[in-house]
Design a protein around this motif. Sequence first.
Motif, PDB file in Angstrom:
ATOM      1  N   THR A  56       0.814  -1.220   0.000  1.00 47.49           N
ATOM      2  CA  THR A  56       0.000   0.000   0.000  1.00 47.49           C
ATOM      3  C   THR A  56       0.846   1.268   0.000  1.00 47.49           C
ATOM      4  O   THR A  56       0.363   2.335  -0.387  1.00 47.49           O
ATOM      5  N   TRP A  57       2.113   1.180   0.417  1.00 49.42           N
ATOM      6  CA  TRP A  57       2.965   2.370   0.502  1.00 49.42           C
ATOM      7  C   TRP A  57       3.703   2.677  -0.798  1.00 49.42           C
ATOM      8  O   TRP A  57       4.472   3.644  -0.885  1.00 49.42           O
ATOM      9  N   VAL A  58       3.456   1.892  -1.835  1.00 49.03           N
ATOM     10  CA  VAL A  58       4.162   2.038  -3.112  1.00 49.03           C
ATOM     11  C   VAL A  58       3.349   2.899  -4.080  1.00 49.03           C
ATOM     12  O   VAL A  58       2.152   2.673  -4.271  1.00 49.03           O
ATOM     13  N   ALA A  59       4.004   3.878  -4.690  1.00 48.83           N
ATOM     14  CA  ALA A  59       3.416   4.610  -5.813  1.00 48.83           C
ATOM     15  C   ALA A  59       3.587   3.728  -7.041  1.00 48.83           C
ATOM     16  O   ALA A  59       4.654   3.681  -7.648  1.00 48.83           O
ATOM     17  N   ARG A  60       2.556   3.005  -7.413  1.00 44.20           N
ATOM     18  CA  ARG A  60       2.679   1.900  -8.369  1.00 44.20           C
ATOM     19  C   ARG A  60       3.125   2.346  -9.756  1.00 44.20           C
ATOM     20  O   ARG A  60       3.702   1.567 -10.513  1.00 44.20           O
ATOM     21  N   SER A  61       2.893   3.585 -10.108  1.00 41.27           N
ATOM     22  CA  SER A  61       3.310   4.085 -11.425  1.00 41.27           C
ATOM     23  C   SER A  61       4.709   4.704 -11.400  1.00 41.27           C
ATOM     24  O   SER A  61       5.162   5.246 -12.407  1.00 41.27           O
ATOM     25  N   ARG A  62       5.395   4.589 -10.261  1.00 37.41           N
ATOM     26  CA  ARG A  62       6.710   5.223 -10.124  1.00 37.41           C
ATOM     27  C   ARG A  62       7.737   4.238  -9.564  1.00 37.41           C
ATOM     28  O   ARG A  62       8.479   4.524  -8.632  1.00 37.41           O
ATOM     29  N   VAL A  63       7.793   3.056 -10.148  1.00 36.41           N
ATOM     30  CA  VAL A  63       8.788   2.042  -9.783  1.00 36.41           C
ATOM     31  C   VAL A  63       9.845   1.998 -10.887  1.00 36.41           C
ATOM     32  O   VAL A  63       9.515   1.780 -12.060  1.00 36.41           O
ATOM     33  N   SER A  64      11.097   2.225 -10.522  1.00 33.20           N
ATOM     34  CA  SER A  64      12.199   2.264 -11.479  1.00 33.20           C
ATOM     35  C   SER A  64      13.219   1.180 -11.168  1.00 33.20           C
ATOM     36  O   SER A  64      13.158   0.526 -10.114  1.00 33.20           O
ATOM     37  N   LEU A  65      14.163   1.010 -12.078  1.00 29.80           N
ATOM     38  CA  LEU A  65      15.220   0.021 -11.938  1.00 29.80           C
ATOM     39  C   LEU A  65      16.582   0.703 -12.020  1.00 29.80           C
ATOM     40  O   LEU A  65      16.768   1.643 -12.791  1.00 29.80           O
ATOM     41  N   ILE A  66      17.531   0.213 -11.223  1.00 32.80           N
ATOM     42  CA  ILE A  66      18.926   0.612 -11.355  1.00 32.80           C
ATOM     43  C   ILE A  66      19.774  -0.635 -11.121  1.00 32.80           C
ATOM     44  O   ILE A  66      19.445  -1.460 -10.259  1.00 32.80           O
ATOM     45  N   GLY A  67      20.811  -0.828 -11.926  1.00 31.33           N
ATOM     46  CA  GLY A  67      21.625  -2.029 -11.777  1.00 31.33           C
ATOM     47  C   GLY A  67      23.077  -1.762 -12.112  1.00 31.33           C
ATOM     48  O   GLY A  67      23.398  -0.830 -12.855  1.00 31.33           O
ATOM     49  N   TRP A  68      23.953  -2.592 -11.559  1.00 29.61           N
ATOM     50  CA  TRP A  68      25.395  -2.472 -11.762  1.00 29.61           C
ATOM     51  C   TRP A  68      25.922  -3.750 -12.409  1.00 29.61           C
ATOM     52  O   TRP A  68      25.683  -4.853 -11.917  1.00 29.61           O
ATOM     53  N   ALA A  69      26.670  -3.597 -13.505  1.00 34.25           N
ATOM     54  CA  ALA A  69      27.366  -4.703 -14.161  1.00 34.25           C
ATOM     55  C   ALA A  69      26.432  -5.888 -14.428  1.00 34.25           C
ATOM     56  O   ALA A  69      25.535  -5.784 -15.256  1.00 34.25           O
ATOM     57  N   ASN A  70      26.601  -7.004 -13.734  1.00 40.40           N
ATOM     58  CA  ASN A  70      25.727  -8.154 -13.975  1.00 40.40           C
ATOM     59  C   ASN A  70      24.270  -7.804 -13.700  1.00 40.40           C
ATOM     60  O   ASN A  70      23.368  -8.239 -14.423  1.00 40.40           O
ATOM     61  N   GLY A  71      24.023  -6.999 -12.664  1.00 45.79           N
ATOM     62  CA  GLY A  71      22.658  -6.546 -12.395  1.00 45.79           C
ATOM     63  C   GLY A  71      22.137  -5.645 -13.494  1.00 45.79           C
ATOM     64  O   GLY A  71      20.943  -5.666 -13.826  1.00 45.79           O
ATOM     65  N   ALA A  72      23.023  -4.819 -14.079  1.00 49.91           N
ATOM     66  CA  ALA A  72      22.633  -3.967 -15.200  1.00 49.91           C
ATOM     67  C   ALA A  72      22.322  -4.804 -16.437  1.00 49.91           C
ATOM     68  O   ALA A  72      21.412  -4.484 -17.213  1.00 49.91           O
ATOM     69  N   SER A  73      23.079  -5.884 -16.634  1.00 48.43           N
ATOM     70  CA  SER A  73      22.789  -6.781 -17.763  1.00 48.43           C
ATOM     71  C   SER A  73      21.425  -7.424 -17.598  1.00 48.43           C
ATOM     72  O   SER A  73      20.658  -7.542 -18.573  1.00 48.43           O
ATOM     73  N   ALA A  74      21.086  -7.828 -16.368  1.00 45.42           N
ATOM     74  CA  ALA A  74      19.751  -8.370 -16.108  1.00 45.42           C
ATOM     75  C   ALA A  74      18.682  -7.332 -16.401  1.00 45.42           C
ATOM     76  O   ALA A  74      17.621  -7.638 -16.978  1.00 45.42           O
ATOM     77  N   LEU A  75      18.953  -6.105 -16.023  1.00 42.71           N
ATOM     78  CA  LEU A  75      18.020  -5.003 -16.290  1.00 42.71           C
ATOM     79  C   LEU A  75      17.745  -4.875 -17.788  1.00 42.71           C
ATOM     80  O   LEU A  75      16.591  -4.688 -18.207  1.00 42.71           O
ATOM     81  N   LEU A  76      18.793  -4.970 -18.605  1.00 40.95           N
ATOM     82  CA  LEU A  76      18.613  -4.846 -20.052  1.00 40.95           C
ATOM     83  C   LEU A  76      17.681  -5.921 -20.596  1.00 40.95           C
ATOM     84  O   LEU A  76      16.873  -5.661 -21.502  1.00 40.95           O
ATOM     85  N   TRP A  77      17.780  -7.133 -20.039  1.00 44.94           N
ATOM     86  CA  TRP A  77      16.864  -8.196 -20.465  1.00 44.94           C
ATOM     87  C   TRP A  77      15.440  -7.919 -19.985  1.00 44.94           C
ATOM     88  O   TRP A  77      14.470  -8.190 -20.695  1.00 44.94           O
ATOM     89  N   ALA A  78      15.309  -7.358 -18.792  1.00 46.05           N
ATOM     90  CA  ALA A  78      13.985  -7.176 -18.185  1.00 46.05           C
ATOM     91  C   ALA A  78      13.164  -6.080 -18.852  1.00 46.05           C
ATOM     92  O   ALA A  78      11.932  -6.122 -18.793  1.00 46.05           O
ATOM     93  N   VAL A  79      13.820  -5.091 -19.488  1.00 43.87           N
ATOM     94  CA  VAL A  79      13.077  -3.977 -20.074  1.00 43.87           C
ATOM     95  C   VAL A  79      12.826  -4.140 -21.571  1.00 43.87           C
ATOM     96  O   VAL A  79      12.240  -3.251 -22.197  1.00 43.87           O
ATOM     97  N   ARG A  80      13.234  -5.257 -22.136  1.00 37.81           N
ATOM     98  CA  ARG A  80      12.945  -5.486 -23.554  1.00 37.81           C
ATOM     99  C   ARG A  80      11.442  -5.523 -23.792  1.00 37.81           C
ATOM    100  O   ARG A  80      10.670  -5.948 -22.925  1.00 37.81           O
ATOM    101  N   PRO A  81      10.981  -5.123 -24.972  1.00 42.06           N
ATOM    102  CA  PRO A  81       9.535  -5.180 -25.258  1.00 42.06           C
ATOM    103  C   PRO A  81       8.952  -6.570 -25.101  1.00 42.06           C
ATOM    104  O   PRO A  81       7.795  -6.719 -24.685  1.00 42.06           O
ATOM    105  N   GLN A  82       9.750  -7.611 -25.386  1.00 42.50           N
ATOM    106  CA  GLN A  82       9.256  -8.983 -25.282  1.00 42.50           C
ATOM    107  C   GLN A  82       9.022  -9.403 -23.838  1.00 42.50           C
ATOM    108  O   GLN A  82       8.357 -10.411 -23.589  1.00 42.50           O
ATOM    109  N   SER A  83       9.573  -8.663 -22.873  1.00 37.43           N
ATOM    110  CA  SER A  83       9.493  -9.073 -21.475  1.00 37.43           C
ATOM    111  C   SER A  83       8.400  -8.354 -20.693  1.00 37.43           C
ATOM    112  O   SER A  83       8.346  -8.454 -19.474  1.00 37.43           O
ATOM    113  N   VAL A  84       7.527  -7.634 -21.363  1.00 33.95           N
ATOM    114  CA  VAL A  84       6.502  -6.863 -20.677  1.00 33.95           C
ATOM    115  C   VAL A  84       5.596  -7.784 -19.864  1.00 33.95           C
ATOM    116  O   VAL A  84       5.265  -8.894 -20.284  1.00 33.95           O
TER     117      VAL A  84
END
Length: 274
Positions: free
Chosen positions: A128-156
């Motif tokens: 209930t404390w989350v602004a559901r339309s304002r969730v972002s991602l930040i990642g470093w190196a391997n975590g950033a690579s995972a982020l790139l996979w997660a934001v692809r159009p195919q992964s919606v």
Amino acid sequence: MRLRLTALFLTLLMPTAHAAPVPQQVDIPLSSGILHAQLYKPEGEGPFPVVIALHGCDGLSGHSDSVLPRYRDWAVRLLRAGNAVLLPDSYGSRELGPQCRVKEMHVKARRERVADIVAARAWLMKQTWVARSRVSLIGWANGASALLWAVRPQSVARDLSPDFRAAVAFYPDCRISAGLGWSTRVPTLVLIGADDDVSSPPACRQMVDGARGRSALARIVVYPGADHDFDRANTPLHTAAGGTDAAAPEHGHLGTDAEARAESQKDVAEWLAR
């Protein structure tokens, strides 16, 4: 908007060493177990914007730290700017240590770590404390690579929840994504040092240019003279030991790394405030 952005930028530049808040551990259901995560949450009922922060191959925690200094530093900066910060522990949750020198990684960026991102988002959508339309991602190196996979159009996501608001990837390995014609459905910022010889700045530029050519909202910032891992606050550079996400070798760029670290704080503030 300009005043809000200025305030956010100044907040991110504030020192974080004094009275750092203690995170709360939360447990997030996975299809095959439990994903442990550390949560930094502002005081009050919210709703708050949230940043899901994805550690690199060094893992989230250390022998005496539930959150390693680099990730804690960023979490506290984001927290002071009014964000809640959720840091999933992709390795510790699977009883694994750092994966930087592991030839055969048991937790892959494009598979298990994307599943962790999906699970973290689903958990947040129920809070209930989350602004559901304002969730972002930040990642470093391997975590950033995972982020790139997660934001692809195919992964919606197939549910009706709002999508991620924005994404910031620190020095990901772009080589596979560039070769696959990567694109993004989420405004995505890639930050990398020009002298990064662990990740590949040319591959990241090729990847982002290709995405922009497909009308994706993507941007890359290449910091002159900066190495891999440039935002690791107050830590001397050290010798690489192999792997796709190892530390960069010593090149004597402490000054330019510090400059890139400061510039990245500004760039992150601007991108998350869009």
